[in-house]
Design an enzyme around this catalytic site. Structure first.
Site, PDB file in Angstrom:
ATOM      1  N   LYS A   1     -39.356 -47.266 -24.202  1.00  0.00           N
ATOM      2  CA  LYS A   1     -39.312 -45.816 -24.026  1.00  0.00           C
ATOM      3  C   LYS A   1     -38.050 -45.291 -24.661  1.00  0.00           C
ATOM      4  O   LYS A   1     -37.056 -46.021 -24.773  1.00  0.00           O
ATOM      5  CB  LYS A   1     -39.299 -45.480 -22.530  1.00  0.00           C
TER       6      LYS A   1
HETATM    7  N1  GLU Z   1     -45.725 -41.371 -22.787  1.00  0.00           N
HETATM    8  C1  GLU Z   1     -46.976 -41.855 -22.285  1.00  0.00           C
HETATM    9  C2  GLU Z   1     -46.759 -42.705 -21.040  1.00  0.00           C
HETATM   10  O1  GLU Z   1     -45.775 -42.554 -20.353  1.00  0.00           O
HETATM   11  C3  GLU Z   1     -47.801 -42.540 -23.358  1.00  0.00           C
HETATM   12  C4  GLU Z   1     -47.204 -43.779 -23.937  1.00  0.00           C
HETATM   13  C5  GLU Z   1     -47.959 -44.332 -25.151  1.00  0.00           C
HETATM   14  O2  GLU Z   1     -49.039 -43.834 -25.450  1.00  0.00           O
HETATM   15  O3  GLU Z   1     -47.443 -45.263 -25.757  1.00  0.00           O
HETATM   16  O4  GLU Z   1     -47.578 -43.472 -20.670  1.00  0.00           O
END
Ligand code: GLU
Length: 409
Positions: free
Chosen positions: A102
Protein backbone atom coordinates in the site's frame (compact mmCIF):
# COMPACT_ATOMS: atom_id res chain seq x y z
CA UNK A 1 -2.99 2.75 19.63
CA UNK A 2 -2.00 3.38 16.03
CA UNK A 3 -3.37 1.71 12.92
CA UNK A 4 -0.50 -0.77 12.38
CA UNK A 5 -0.69 -1.86 16.00
CA UNK A 6 -4.42 -2.50 15.61
CA UNK A 7 -3.86 -4.66 12.53
CA UNK A 8 -1.17 -6.60 14.38
CA UNK A 9 -3.51 -7.05 17.32
CA UNK A 10 -6.00 -8.81 15.02
CA UNK A 11 -3.17 -10.85 13.51
CA UNK A 12 -1.92 -11.91 16.96
CA UNK A 13 -5.36 -12.77 18.24
CA UNK A 14 -5.87 -15.17 15.33
CA UNK A 15 -2.30 -16.48 15.42
CA UNK A 16 -2.66 -17.38 19.09
CA UNK A 17 -5.41 -19.84 18.11
CA UNK A 18 -3.05 -21.45 15.61
CA UNK A 19 0.11 -23.41 15.77
CA UNK A 20 2.47 -20.58 14.82
CA UNK A 21 5.97 -20.10 16.20
CA UNK A 22 7.10 -16.70 17.47
CA UNK A 23 9.66 -16.50 14.68
CA UNK A 24 6.98 -17.11 12.11
CA UNK A 25 4.78 -14.42 13.69
CA UNK A 26 7.57 -11.85 13.54
CA UNK A 27 8.36 -12.82 9.97
CA UNK A 28 4.74 -12.41 8.89
CA UNK A 29 4.11 -9.11 10.66
CA UNK A 30 7.25 -7.28 9.49
CA UNK A 31 7.03 -5.44 6.16
CA UNK A 32 9.54 -6.50 3.50
CA UNK A 33 10.34 -2.99 2.28
CA UNK A 34 9.28 0.58 3.02
CA UNK A 35 9.85 3.39 0.57
CA UNK A 36 9.54 7.03 1.57
CA UNK A 37 10.21 9.62 -1.09
CA UNK A 38 10.19 13.37 -1.30
CA UNK A 39 7.99 14.40 -4.22
CA UNK A 40 8.73 17.92 -5.39
CA UNK A 41 6.70 19.62 -8.10
CA UNK A 42 6.08 23.07 -9.47
CA UNK A 43 2.65 24.29 -8.36
CA UNK A 44 0.45 26.33 -10.71
CA UNK A 45 1.38 29.42 -8.69
CA UNK A 46 5.04 28.95 -9.56
CA UNK A 47 5.86 27.95 -5.97
CA UNK A 48 7.58 24.66 -5.21
CA UNK A 49 5.31 22.04 -3.63
CA UNK A 50 6.88 19.40 -1.40
CA UNK A 51 4.96 16.20 -0.68
CA UNK A 52 5.91 12.89 0.90
CA UNK A 53 5.09 9.67 -0.90
CA UNK A 54 5.08 6.18 0.64
CA UNK A 55 5.01 2.64 -0.65
CA UNK A 56 5.08 -0.17 1.88
CA UNK A 57 5.62 -3.68 0.51
CA UNK A 58 4.46 -5.95 3.25
CA UNK A 59 4.61 -9.54 2.06
CA UNK A 60 5.02 -11.25 -1.32
CA UNK A 61 5.10 -14.91 -0.31
CA UNK A 62 1.99 -15.63 -2.42
CA UNK A 63 2.74 -13.33 -5.38
CA UNK A 64 3.59 -9.72 -6.29
CA UNK A 65 2.75 -7.01 -3.75
CA UNK A 66 -0.70 -5.60 -4.49
CA UNK A 67 -2.64 -2.67 -3.12
CA UNK A 68 -3.88 0.84 -3.59
CA UNK A 69 -2.40 4.31 -3.53
CA UNK A 70 -4.10 6.80 -1.23
CA UNK A 71 -3.91 10.59 -1.64
CA UNK A 72 -5.04 12.13 1.64
CA UNK A 73 -3.73 14.53 4.31
CA UNK A 74 -3.73 11.68 6.90
CA UNK A 75 -1.39 9.46 4.90
CA UNK A 76 1.75 8.57 6.83
CA UNK A 77 4.16 5.68 7.29
CA UNK A 78 2.13 3.96 10.00
CA UNK A 79 -1.12 4.11 8.06
CA UNK A 80 0.58 2.80 4.90
CA UNK A 81 2.10 -0.05 6.93
CA UNK A 82 -1.24 -1.01 8.43
CA UNK A 83 -3.03 -0.89 5.08
CA UNK A 84 -0.23 -2.84 3.35
CA UNK A 85 -0.51 -5.56 5.96
CA UNK A 86 -4.30 -5.67 5.55
CA UNK A 87 -3.74 -6.22 1.80
CA UNK A 88 -1.58 -9.28 2.54
CA UNK A 89 -4.41 -10.82 4.55
CA UNK A 90 -7.08 -9.65 2.12
CA UNK A 91 -5.50 -11.16 -0.99
CA UNK A 92 -4.96 -14.39 0.98
CA UNK A 93 -8.55 -14.59 2.31
CA UNK A 94 -9.92 -14.48 -1.23
CA UNK A 95 -7.06 -16.63 -2.50
CA UNK A 96 -5.52 -14.33 -5.14
CA UNK A 97 -1.92 -14.95 -6.25
CA UNK A 98 -0.77 -11.68 -4.71
CA UNK A 99 0.87 -10.34 -1.59
CA UNK A 100 0.16 -7.04 0.11
CA UNK A 101 1.34 -3.50 -0.41
CA UNK A 102 0.00 0.00 0.00
CA UNK A 103 1.13 3.51 -0.51
CA UNK A 104 0.10 7.03 -0.80
CA UNK A 105 0.87 10.66 -0.82
CA UNK A 106 0.42 13.08 2.02
CA UNK A 107 -1.61 15.71 0.17
CA UNK A 108 -5.13 17.06 -0.17
CA UNK A 109 -6.18 16.23 -3.74
CA UNK A 110 -9.25 18.49 -3.46
CA UNK A 111 -6.88 21.46 -3.22
CA UNK A 112 -4.76 20.44 -6.21
CA UNK A 113 -5.44 21.33 -9.84
CA UNK A 114 -5.58 18.55 -12.40
CA UNK A 115 -2.17 19.59 -13.69
CA UNK A 116 -0.65 19.52 -10.19
CA UNK A 117 -2.16 16.10 -9.55
CA UNK A 118 -0.69 14.78 -12.78
CA UNK A 119 2.78 16.21 -12.09
CA UNK A 120 2.67 14.80 -8.55
CA UNK A 121 1.71 11.34 -9.77
CA UNK A 122 4.30 11.26 -12.52
CA UNK A 123 7.05 12.45 -10.17
CA UNK A 124 6.10 9.77 -7.65
CA UNK A 125 6.36 7.10 -10.36
CA UNK A 126 9.72 8.55 -11.42
CA UNK A 127 10.97 7.83 -7.90
CA UNK A 128 9.53 4.36 -7.40
CA UNK A 129 9.28 2.81 -10.88
CA UNK A 130 12.12 0.36 -10.30
CA UNK A 131 10.26 -1.09 -7.32
CA UNK A 132 6.86 -1.58 -9.00
CA UNK A 133 5.79 -3.55 -12.08
CA UNK A 134 3.50 -6.38 -13.25
CA UNK A 135 5.45 -9.05 -11.40
CA UNK A 136 6.78 -6.91 -8.53
CA UNK A 137 4.20 -4.57 -7.06
CA UNK A 138 0.94 -3.44 -8.67
CA UNK A 139 -0.71 -0.24 -7.39
CA UNK A 140 -4.45 0.50 -7.70
CA UNK A 141 -6.92 3.22 -6.70
CA UNK A 142 -7.79 3.97 -3.07
CA UNK A 143 -9.14 7.00 -1.22
CA UNK A 144 -8.37 10.16 -3.23
CA UNK A 145 -7.16 8.43 -6.40
CA UNK A 146 -9.07 7.22 -9.44
CA UNK A 147 -8.80 5.70 -12.92
CA UNK A 148 -7.18 8.86 -14.33
CA UNK A 149 -4.38 8.71 -11.76
CA UNK A 150 -3.83 5.04 -12.68
CA UNK A 151 -3.66 6.00 -16.39
CA UNK A 152 -0.88 8.51 -15.60
CA UNK A 153 0.96 5.82 -13.62
CA UNK A 154 0.80 3.37 -16.52
CA UNK A 155 1.96 6.00 -18.99
CA UNK A 156 4.86 7.19 -16.81
CA UNK A 157 5.95 3.63 -16.05
CA UNK A 158 5.96 2.82 -19.78
CA UNK A 159 8.56 5.54 -20.41
CA UNK A 160 11.09 3.49 -18.44
CA UNK A 161 9.97 -0.09 -18.99
CA UNK A 162 7.88 -0.18 -22.20
CA UNK A 163 4.25 -1.20 -22.68
CA UNK A 164 3.12 -3.00 -19.52
CA UNK A 165 -0.54 -2.26 -18.76
CA UNK A 166 -0.46 -4.87 -15.97
CA UNK A 167 1.86 -2.59 -13.92
CA UNK A 168 -1.19 -0.91 -12.35
CA UNK A 169 -4.92 -1.75 -12.06
CA UNK A 170 -8.07 0.31 -11.84
CA UNK A 171 -7.25 2.03 -15.15
CA UNK A 172 -9.99 3.60 -17.32
CA UNK A 173 -11.90 0.93 -19.30
CA UNK A 174 -10.88 2.58 -22.58
CA UNK A 175 -7.22 2.60 -21.47
CA UNK A 176 -6.55 -1.08 -20.63
CA UNK A 177 -8.85 -1.15 -17.60
CA UNK A 178 -11.43 -3.85 -16.88
CA UNK A 179 -15.18 -3.70 -17.17
CA UNK A 180 -16.67 -3.64 -13.69
CA UNK A 181 -13.55 -2.44 -11.84
CA UNK A 182 -14.92 0.96 -10.82
CA UNK A 183 -18.05 -0.60 -9.27
CA UNK A 184 -16.23 -3.68 -7.98
CA UNK A 185 -15.78 -2.83 -4.29
CA UNK A 186 -19.40 -1.65 -3.97
CA UNK A 187 -20.65 -4.69 -5.85
CA UNK A 188 -18.65 -6.90 -3.51
CA UNK A 189 -20.12 -5.16 -0.45
CA UNK A 190 -23.57 -5.82 -1.90
CA UNK A 191 -22.76 -9.52 -2.34
CA UNK A 192 -21.36 -10.11 1.15
CA UNK A 193 -24.22 -8.10 2.68
CA UNK A 194 -26.67 -10.38 0.88
CA UNK A 195 -24.79 -13.44 2.12
CA UNK A 196 -24.67 -12.40 5.79
CA UNK A 197 -28.34 -11.39 5.69
CA UNK A 198 -29.23 -14.79 4.20
CA UNK A 199 -27.40 -16.56 7.01
CA UNK A 200 -29.55 -14.60 9.45
CA UNK A 201 -32.68 -15.48 7.45
CA UNK A 202 -33.13 -11.97 6.04
CA UNK A 203 -33.00 -10.48 2.56
CA UNK A 204 -31.77 -7.24 1.02
CA UNK A 205 -35.31 -6.37 -0.09
CA UNK A 206 -37.07 -4.75 2.84
CA UNK A 207 -33.95 -4.49 5.03
CA UNK A 208 -32.62 -1.10 6.12
CA UNK A 209 -29.08 0.21 5.53
CA UNK A 210 -27.00 3.16 6.72
CA UNK A 211 -23.89 3.98 4.70
CA UNK A 212 -21.17 6.20 6.08
CA UNK A 213 -19.26 7.66 3.12
CA UNK A 214 -20.54 8.40 -0.37
CA UNK A 215 -17.38 8.15 -2.41
CA UNK A 216 -16.69 5.43 -4.96
CA UNK A 217 -17.37 2.54 -2.57
CA UNK A 218 -20.34 3.97 -0.63
CA UNK A 219 -22.18 5.27 -3.68
CA UNK A 220 -21.91 2.03 -5.69
CA UNK A 221 -22.94 0.05 -2.61
CA UNK A 222 -26.03 2.27 -2.22
CA UNK A 223 -26.97 1.80 -5.89
CA UNK A 224 -26.73 -2.00 -5.77
CA UNK A 225 -28.69 -2.22 -2.51
CA UNK A 226 -31.36 0.19 -3.76
CA UNK A 227 -31.76 -1.69 -7.06
CA UNK A 228 -32.27 -4.93 -5.13
CA UNK A 229 -35.11 -3.41 -3.09
CA UNK A 230 -33.04 -2.46 -0.03
CA UNK A 231 -34.00 0.65 1.93
CA UNK A 232 -30.98 2.91 2.24
CA UNK A 233 -32.25 5.08 5.09
CA UNK A 234 -29.10 7.15 5.66
CA UNK A 235 -25.96 8.17 3.80
CA UNK A 236 -23.24 10.63 4.71
CA UNK A 237 -20.05 12.21 3.46
CA UNK A 238 -17.42 14.47 5.01
CA UNK A 239 -19.93 17.37 5.24
CA UNK A 240 -22.90 15.63 6.90
CA UNK A 241 -25.65 13.05 6.50
CA UNK A 242 -29.08 12.69 4.94
CA UNK A 243 -31.75 10.38 6.33
CA UNK A 244 -35.13 9.15 5.19
CA UNK A 245 -36.89 6.34 7.08
CA UNK A 246 -38.82 5.39 3.92
CA UNK A 247 -35.57 4.83 2.03
CA UNK A 248 -33.59 7.43 0.07
CA UNK A 249 -34.25 7.60 -3.67
CA UNK A 250 -30.65 6.84 -4.68
CA UNK A 251 -30.90 7.83 -8.41
CA UNK A 252 -32.30 11.21 -7.29
CA UNK A 253 -29.55 11.56 -4.67
CA UNK A 254 -26.97 10.83 -7.37
CA UNK A 255 -28.35 13.68 -9.49
CA UNK A 256 -28.06 16.00 -6.49
CA UNK A 257 -24.50 14.88 -5.70
CA UNK A 258 -23.38 15.27 -9.31
CA UNK A 259 -24.21 19.00 -9.13
CA UNK A 260 -23.68 19.86 -5.44
CA UNK A 261 -20.74 17.46 -4.76
CA UNK A 262 -22.18 16.65 -1.30
CA UNK A 263 -25.18 14.75 0.07
CA UNK A 264 -26.49 17.49 2.37
CA UNK A 265 -29.00 19.78 0.76
CA UNK A 266 -30.75 16.80 -0.86
CA UNK A 267 -34.50 17.46 -0.78
CA UNK A 268 -35.52 13.81 -0.49
CA UNK A 269 -34.39 13.46 3.13
CA UNK A 270 -33.59 15.24 6.37
CA UNK A 271 -30.21 16.68 7.26
CA UNK A 272 -28.38 14.76 9.95
CA UNK A 273 -24.86 14.15 11.25
CA UNK A 274 -22.33 11.39 10.82
CA UNK A 275 -22.65 10.44 14.51
CA UNK A 276 -26.43 10.08 14.22
CA UNK A 277 -26.00 7.88 11.16
CA UNK A 278 -23.58 5.57 12.97
CA UNK A 279 -25.99 5.04 15.86
CA UNK A 280 -29.23 4.59 13.92
CA UNK A 281 -31.31 1.43 14.44
CA UNK A 282 -30.82 -0.27 11.06
CA UNK A 283 -30.34 -3.82 9.89
CA UNK A 284 -26.93 -3.15 8.35
CA UNK A 285 -24.45 -0.38 9.07
CA UNK A 286 -21.80 0.06 6.39
CA UNK A 287 -18.76 2.24 7.20
CA UNK A 288 -17.40 3.16 3.75
CA UNK A 289 -15.11 6.09 4.49
CA UNK A 290 -11.82 6.27 6.39
CA UNK A 291 -10.44 4.03 9.14
CA UNK A 292 -10.82 4.33 12.91
CA UNK A 293 -14.56 5.08 13.01
CA UNK A 294 -15.54 2.77 15.87
CA UNK A 295 -13.96 3.25 19.28
CA UNK A 296 -15.38 1.81 22.52
CA UNK A 297 -17.89 4.64 23.04
CA UNK A 298 -19.20 4.43 19.52
CA UNK A 299 -19.35 0.62 19.62
CA UNK A 300 -21.60 0.80 22.68
CA UNK A 301 -23.86 3.35 20.97
CA UNK A 302 -24.28 1.43 17.69
CA UNK A 303 -27.81 0.08 17.27
CA UNK A 304 -27.33 -1.77 13.97
CA UNK A 305 -27.86 -5.54 13.83
CA UNK A 306 -24.95 -6.20 11.46
CA UNK A 307 -21.82 -4.31 10.40
CA UNK A 308 -20.22 -4.73 6.99
CA UNK A 309 -16.82 -3.03 6.75
CA UNK A 310 -16.47 -1.39 3.36
CA UNK A 311 -13.68 0.88 4.61
CA UNK A 312 -10.25 -0.44 5.57
CA UNK A 313 -9.67 -0.57 9.32
CA UNK A 314 -12.85 1.15 10.57
CA UNK A 315 -12.91 -0.76 13.90
CA UNK A 316 -10.43 -0.36 16.75
CA UNK A 317 -9.77 -3.59 18.72
CA UNK A 318 -11.64 -2.33 21.83
CA UNK A 319 -14.73 -1.73 19.67
CA UNK A 320 -14.32 -5.10 18.01
CA UNK A 321 -14.51 -6.83 21.42
CA UNK A 322 -17.65 -4.86 22.26
CA UNK A 323 -19.38 -5.79 18.99
CA UNK A 324 -18.47 -9.42 19.60
CA UNK A 325 -19.77 -9.43 23.17
CA UNK A 326 -22.96 -7.66 22.05
CA UNK A 327 -23.51 -10.36 19.40
CA UNK A 328 -23.31 -7.92 16.48
CA UNK A 329 -21.75 -9.78 13.55
CA UNK A 330 -19.02 -7.81 11.75
CA UNK A 331 -18.06 -8.81 8.22
CA UNK A 332 -14.41 -7.70 8.37
CA UNK A 333 -12.75 -5.38 5.85
CA UNK A 334 -10.30 -8.02 4.57
CA UNK A 335 -13.26 -10.06 3.35
CA UNK A 336 -16.04 -7.50 2.83
CA UNK A 337 -14.18 -5.02 0.63
CA UNK A 338 -12.07 -7.57 -1.28
CA UNK A 339 -14.26 -7.12 -4.38
CA UNK A 340 -11.99 -4.30 -5.54
CA UNK A 341 -8.78 -6.28 -5.49
CA UNK A 342 -10.55 -9.34 -6.95
CA UNK A 343 -11.46 -7.36 -10.06
CA UNK A 344 -7.98 -5.81 -10.03
CA UNK A 345 -6.73 -9.37 -10.31
CA UNK A 346 -9.05 -9.94 -13.31
CA UNK A 347 -7.75 -6.72 -14.87
CA UNK A 348 -4.15 -7.88 -14.37
CA UNK A 349 -4.96 -11.27 -15.94
CA UNK A 350 -6.66 -9.60 -18.93
CA UNK A 351 -3.67 -7.25 -19.39
CA UNK A 352 -1.18 -10.10 -19.26
CA UNK A 353 -3.20 -12.06 -21.83
CA UNK A 354 -4.02 -8.99 -23.97
CA UNK A 355 -7.62 -10.12 -23.88
CA UNK A 356 -10.87 -8.57 -22.65
CA UNK A 357 -13.66 -10.00 -20.55
CA UNK A 358 -17.30 -8.90 -20.67
CA UNK A 359 -18.90 -7.20 -17.65
CA UNK A 360 -21.05 -10.31 -17.17
CA UNK A 361 -17.99 -12.52 -16.92
CA UNK A 362 -16.23 -10.15 -14.50
CA UNK A 363 -19.26 -9.95 -12.21
CA UNK A 364 -19.96 -13.67 -12.38
CA UNK A 365 -16.39 -14.60 -11.46
CA UNK A 366 -16.26 -11.91 -8.76
CA UNK A 367 -19.43 -13.24 -7.19
CA UNK A 368 -18.20 -16.84 -7.26
CA UNK A 369 -14.93 -15.88 -5.58
CA UNK A 370 -16.54 -13.72 -2.91
CA UNK A 371 -19.33 -16.15 -2.03
CA UNK A 372 -16.82 -19.00 -1.78
CA UNK A 373 -14.57 -16.93 0.51
CA UNK A 374 -17.51 -15.69 2.57
CA UNK A 375 -18.71 -19.28 3.14
CA UNK A 376 -15.22 -20.42 4.17
CA UNK A 377 -14.83 -17.59 6.68
CA UNK A 378 -18.36 -17.83 8.04
CA UNK A 379 -18.18 -21.60 8.47
CA UNK A 380 -14.76 -21.40 10.13
CA UNK A 381 -16.05 -18.75 12.55
CA UNK A 382 -18.95 -21.03 13.48
CA UNK A 383 -16.70 -24.07 13.88
CA UNK A 384 -14.21 -22.20 16.07
CA UNK A 385 -16.86 -20.11 17.88
CA UNK A 386 -14.99 -16.95 17.01
CA UNK A 387 -15.70 -13.70 15.15
CA UNK A 388 -15.56 -13.57 11.37
CA UNK A 389 -12.54 -11.25 11.67
CA UNK A 390 -10.56 -13.83 13.62
CA UNK A 391 -11.67 -16.57 11.23
CA UNK A 392 -10.65 -14.48 8.20
CA UNK A 393 -7.22 -13.79 9.73
CA UNK A 394 -6.80 -17.49 10.54
CA UNK A 395 -7.56 -18.48 6.97
CA UNK A 396 -5.21 -15.80 5.61
CA UNK A 397 -2.39 -16.59 8.04
CA UNK A 398 -2.52 -20.29 7.19
CA UNK A 399 -2.29 -19.52 3.45
CA UNK A 400 0.54 -16.99 3.76
CA UNK A 401 2.37 -19.22 6.24
CA UNK A 402 2.08 -22.22 3.96
CA UNK A 403 3.47 -20.24 1.01
CA UNK A 404 6.38 -19.04 3.16
CA UNK A 405 7.22 -22.59 4.17
CA UNK A 406 6.82 -24.03 0.67
CA UNK A 407 8.83 -21.25 -0.98
CA UNK A 408 11.54 -21.41 1.66
CA UNK A 409 12.31 -18.70 4.19
N1 GLU B 1 -7.47 0.01 -2.57
C1 GLU B 1 -8.30 -1.15 -2.68
C2 GLU B 1 -8.26 -1.96 -1.40
O1 GLU B 1 -7.98 -1.44 -0.34
C3 GLU B 1 -8.00 -1.95 -3.93
C4 GLU B 1 -6.63 -2.55 -3.99
C5 GLU B 1 -6.29 -3.18 -5.35
O2 GLU B 1 -7.17 -3.29 -6.19
O3 GLU B 1 -5.13 -3.56 -5.51
O4 GLU B 1 -8.58 -3.10 -1.38
Amino acid sequence: MQAFEATNFYFDRAASLMDLTDNMRTLMITPDRELRVEVTIEMDSGQIGNFIGYRVQHDNARGPFKGGLRYHPHVDQDEARSLASLMTWKTAVVDLPFGGGKGGMNCDPSKLSRGELERLTRKFVLQIHDFIGPDKDIPAPDVGTDAQVMAWIMNEYSKFHGFHPACVTGKPVEFHGSAGREAATGYGIFIVTREILNRLKQEIAGSTFAIQGYGNVGSFTARFLHNAGGKVVAVSDAYGAVTNPEGIDIPELDKHVSTDRKVIGFKGGDASTNEQLLTMPVDVLIPAALGGVFDATMAKAVQAKIIVEAANGPTWPEADEIFHSRGIPVVPDILANAGGVIVSYFEWVQNLQHFRWSLEQVQREQETKLVESFNKVYDLSQRKSTSMRTAAFMLAISRVGRARVLGGI
